[in-house]
Design a protein around this motif. Structure first.
Motif, PDB file in Angstrom:
ATOM      1  N   ALA A 103      47.172  32.046  30.780  1.00 36.19           N
ATOM      2  CA  ALA A 103      47.513  33.468  30.900  1.00 36.19           C
ATOM      3  C   ALA A 103      47.431  34.161  29.549  1.00 36.19           C
ATOM      4  CB  ALA A 103      48.902  33.624  31.495  1.00 36.19           C
ATOM      5  N   ALA A 104      47.929  33.512  28.511  1.00 38.51           N
ATOM      6  CA  ALA A 104      47.943  34.110  27.178  1.00 38.51           C
ATOM      7  C   ALA A 104      46.536  34.342  26.640  1.00 38.51           C
ATOM      8  CB  ALA A 104      48.729  33.227  26.214  1.00 38.51           C
ATOM      9  N   ALA A 105      45.573  33.582  27.129  1.00 35.17           N
ATOM     10  CA  ALA A 105      44.187  33.699  26.654  1.00 35.17           C
ATOM     11  C   ALA A 105      43.420  34.837  27.334  1.00 35.17           C
ATOM     12  CB  ALA A 105      43.452  32.379  26.878  1.00 35.17           C
ATOM     13  N   TRP A 106      43.993  35.430  28.355  1.00 35.37           N
ATOM     14  CA  TRP A 106      43.301  36.510  29.068  1.00 35.37           C
ATOM     15  C   TRP A 106      43.164  37.747  28.198  1.00 35.37           C
ATOM     16  CZ3 TRP A 106      44.382  37.609  34.915  1.00 35.37           C
ATOM     17  CH2 TRP A 106      43.870  36.545  35.682  1.00 35.37           C
ATOM     18  N   LEU A 115      41.832  42.062  28.128  1.00 31.88           N
ATOM     19  CA  LEU A 115      42.087  43.238  28.956  1.00 31.88           C
ATOM     20  C   LEU A 115      41.212  43.266  30.191  1.00 31.88           C
ATOM     21  CD1 LEU A 115      43.370  45.978  29.527  1.00 31.88           C
ATOM     22  CD2 LEU A 115      41.734  47.003  27.910  1.00 31.88           C
ATOM     23  N   ASP A 116      39.956  42.855  30.073  1.00 27.30           N
ATOM     24  CA  ASP A 116      39.060  42.890  31.234  1.00 27.30           C
ATOM     25  C   ASP A 116      39.585  42.004  32.367  1.00 27.30           C
ATOM     26  OD1 ASP A 116      37.326  44.664  30.050  1.00 27.30           O
ATOM     27  OD2 ASP A 116      35.975  43.112  29.274  1.00 27.30           O
ATOM     28  N   LYS A 117      40.108  40.839  32.015  1.00 28.59           N
ATOM     29  CA  LYS A 117      40.653  39.952  33.045  1.00 28.59           C
ATOM     30  C   LYS A 117      41.895  40.558  33.692  1.00 28.59           C
ATOM     31  CE  LYS A 117      39.615  36.233  33.897  1.00 28.59           C
ATOM     32  NZ  LYS A 117      38.740  35.714  34.979  1.00 28.59           N
ATOM     33  N   VAL A 118      42.734  41.204  32.892  1.00 28.91           N
ATOM     34  CA  VAL A 118      43.929  41.845  33.438  1.00 28.91           C
ATOM     35  C   VAL A 118      43.531  42.990  34.365  1.00 28.91           C
ATOM     36  CG1 VAL A 118      46.053  43.079  32.885  1.00 28.91           C
ATOM     37  CG2 VAL A 118      45.309  41.187  31.433  1.00 28.91           C
ATOM     38  N   LYS A 119      42.511  43.738  33.976  1.00 30.79           N
ATOM     39  CA  LYS A 119      42.024  44.824  34.832  1.00 30.79           C
ATOM     40  C   LYS A 119      41.513  44.278  36.167  1.00 30.79           C
ATOM     41  CE  LYS A 119      40.669  48.366  31.460  1.00 30.79           C
ATOM     42  NZ  LYS A 119      39.524  49.110  30.880  1.00 30.79           N
ATOM     43  N   GLU A 120      40.798  43.188  36.129  1.00 29.30           N
ATOM     44  CA  GLU A 120      40.319  42.571  37.366  1.00 29.30           C
ATOM     45  C   GLU A 120      41.480  42.169  38.264  1.00 29.30           C
ATOM     46  OE1 GLU A 120      37.823  39.275  36.420  1.00 29.30           O
ATOM     47  OE2 GLU A 120      36.364  40.482  35.297  1.00 29.30           O
ATOM     48  N   LEU A 121      42.552  41.640  37.651  1.00 29.93           N
ATOM     49  CA  LEU A 121      43.710  41.195  38.414  1.00 29.93           C
ATOM     50  C   LEU A 121      44.398  42.363  39.104  1.00 29.93           C
ATOM     51  CD1 LEU A 121      45.750  38.949  39.162  1.00 29.93           C
ATOM     52  CD2 LEU A 121      46.953  39.479  37.029  1.00 29.93           C
ATOM     53  N   LEU A 180      53.158  45.611  39.613  1.00 32.01           N
ATOM     54  CA  LEU A 180      53.979  44.675  38.852  1.00 32.01           C
ATOM     55  C   LEU A 180      53.135  43.496  38.387  1.00 32.01           C
ATOM     56  CD1 LEU A 180      56.128  46.378  40.349  1.00 32.01           C
ATOM     57  CD2 LEU A 180      57.406  44.256  40.737  1.00 32.01           C
ATOM     58  N   LEU A 181      53.230  43.176  37.095  1.00 29.11           N
ATOM     59  CA  LEU A 181      52.609  41.973  36.532  1.00 29.11           C
ATOM     60  C   LEU A 181      53.721  41.116  35.946  1.00 29.11           C
ATOM     61  CD1 LEU A 181      50.488  44.531  35.802  1.00 29.11           C
ATOM     62  CD2 LEU A 181      49.140  42.603  34.994  1.00 29.11           C
ATOM     63  N   PRO A 182      54.181  40.103  36.657  1.00 26.64           N
ATOM     64  CA  PRO A 182      55.408  39.410  36.257  1.00 26.64           C
ATOM     65  C   PRO A 182      55.306  38.459  35.069  1.00 26.64           C
ATOM     66  CG  PRO A 182      54.536  38.489  38.295  1.00 26.64           C
ATOM     67  CD  PRO A 182      53.730  39.713  38.006  1.00 26.64           C
ATOM     68  N   ASP A 183      54.138  37.975  34.720  1.00 29.87           N
ATOM     69  CA  ASP A 183      54.037  36.879  33.762  1.00 29.87           C
ATOM     70  C   ASP A 183      54.301  37.344  32.335  1.00 29.87           C
ATOM     71  OD1 ASP A 183      53.475  34.557  32.415  1.00 29.87           O
ATOM     72  OD2 ASP A 183      51.596  34.169  33.453  1.00 29.87           O
ATOM     73  N   THR A 184      55.320  36.782  31.678  1.00 33.96           N
ATOM     74  CA  THR A 184      55.639  37.138  30.290  1.00 33.96           C
ATOM     75  C   THR A 184      54.725  36.439  29.283  1.00 33.96           C
ATOM     76  OG1 THR A 184      57.341  35.412  30.182  1.00 33.96           O
ATOM     77  CG2 THR A 184      58.052  37.633  30.821  1.00 33.96           C
ATOM     78  N   ALA A 185      53.844  35.550  29.748  1.00 35.94           N
ATOM     79  CA  ALA A 185      52.855  34.919  28.862  1.00 35.94           C
ATOM     80  C   ALA A 185      51.581  35.753  28.777  1.00 35.94           C
ATOM     81  CB  ALA A 185      52.519  33.513  29.348  1.00 35.94           C
ATOM     82  N   LEU A 186      51.506  36.811  29.565  1.00 37.67           N
ATOM     83  CA  LEU A 186      50.329  37.659  29.617  1.00 37.67           C
ATOM     84  C   LEU A 186      50.460  38.802  28.610  1.00 37.67           C
ATOM     85  CD1 LEU A 186      47.754  37.769  31.489  1.00 37.67           C
ATOM     86  CD2 LEU A 186      49.015  39.448  32.862  1.00 37.67           C
ATOM     87  N   HIS A 187      49.455  38.993  27.760  1.00 37.68           N
ATOM     88  CA  HIS A 187      49.471  40.102  26.811  1.00 37.68           C
ATOM     89  C   HIS A 187      49.188  41.409  27.566  1.00 37.68           C
ATOM     90  CE1 HIS A 187      48.704  36.767  23.949  1.00 37.68           C
ATOM     91  NE2 HIS A 187      49.401  37.529  23.115  1.00 37.68           N
ATOM     92  N   THR A 188      50.182  42.292  27.576  1.00 35.89           N
ATOM     93  CA  THR A 188      50.030  43.540  28.324  1.00 35.89           C
ATOM     94  C   THR A 188      50.490  44.772  27.568  1.00 35.89           C
ATOM     95  OG1 THR A 188      52.196  43.174  29.347  1.00 35.89           O
ATOM     96  CG2 THR A 188      50.261  42.425  30.587  1.00 35.89           C
TER      97      THR A 188
END
Length: 271
Positions: free
Chosen positions: A160-163, A165-171, A184-192
């Protein structure tokens, strides 16, 4: 200066979101202490172990020395997997150990959704499907209506931490539904944190992310408001919205019984 404390599981994931938020918020100090993680895997047993009371209690001494006014456990999976009552017990134990009000990321989502007055939410999860569904169960226990849950089924926080912005947008695009008022994006390992405003523009609706709502929860417990439009709709409005007609779910029952919420002060109108 308001000083808030956070217990973050493990290292080298998305804890750098916190210094970014500290820069964006006026007169707010964010102190992060790391807790031990046995293994970086998105499995129920592993995530539950990260939130064990003794593990959280071991991390509070440094926060106490910093003079924090509240403590928040920075983990969604390590809190909602305890269930609604179990998550209350978890934060009650943390509050006793820290000597200040305590909460968790999962409760941060509930309170943020309530402030936004959302009728339905969409969940864009990096977790495996069976774990993402348990987050949905937790939200529904709080009276939050979930329109849809989309799971990317990653195996670990490191993934998750390696994602980018493009991957987050896809999600979030895959998870979005017209009937959902908030994403809602619950994962605190995700850079947002650097991307919230752009994600909100993409979807045309508020976006709540794990680390963003965690800081807002710490502010709520410390009875402090702070604003920064770059952190999204939840941090953008200075005017408080009208009070809801009634409290939701568990809060209503606790009010009737005279019980206090373990994880902090009862939400006030607009907060």
């Amino acid at each position: 200066m308001t000083t808030l404390g956070f217990l973050y599981p493990g290292h080298h994931y998305a804890e750098d979101d916190f210094p970014r938020m500290e820069i964006l918020l006026d007169a707010v100090r964010l102190v992060v202490n790391h807790t031990d993680v046995d293994e970086d895997v998105y499995g129920i047993d592993a995530l539950v172990r990260t939130g064990a009371p003794e593990r959280l209690a071991a991390g509070v001494a440094e926060l106490q020395r910093a003079g924090v006014e509240s403590v928040v456990w920075v983990s969604s999976g390590g809190s909602f997997l305890y269930g609604w009552e179990g998550a209350h017990e978890q934060t009650a134990a943390l509050a006793r150990a820290a000597g200040v009000p305590a909460s968790s990321t999962s409760f941060g989502f509930v309170h943020a959704v309530r402030e936004l007055g959302a009728d339905h939410v969409a969940v864009a999860s990096t977790y495996p499907e069976h774990i993402a569904e348990l987050f949905t169960v937790f939200l529904r226990s709080a009276g939050v209506e979930v329109a849809t849950t989309h799971a990317a089924s990653l195996a670990s926080a490191a993934e998750a931490a390696a994602w980018d912005l493009d991957k987050v947008k896809e999600l979030v695009t895959a998870a979005d539904r017209p009937e959902a008022d908030v994403m809602l994006l619950p994962d605190t390992a995700l850079h947002t944190v650097s991307h919230v405003a752009e994600l909100e523009e993409l979807l045309g609706k508020p976006v709540l992310t794990g680390n963003q709502v965690t800081v807002r929860e710490g502010l709520r417990l410390a009875d402090r408001r702070a604003w920064s439009p770059r952190l999204g709709k939840i941090f953008a409005e200075r005017e408080a919205p009208p009070a809801p007609a009634a409290m939701w779910g568990e809060d209503r029952e606790r009010a009737r019984s005279g019980k206090k919420e373990w994880h902090g002060k009862r939400p006030r109108p607009g907060w």
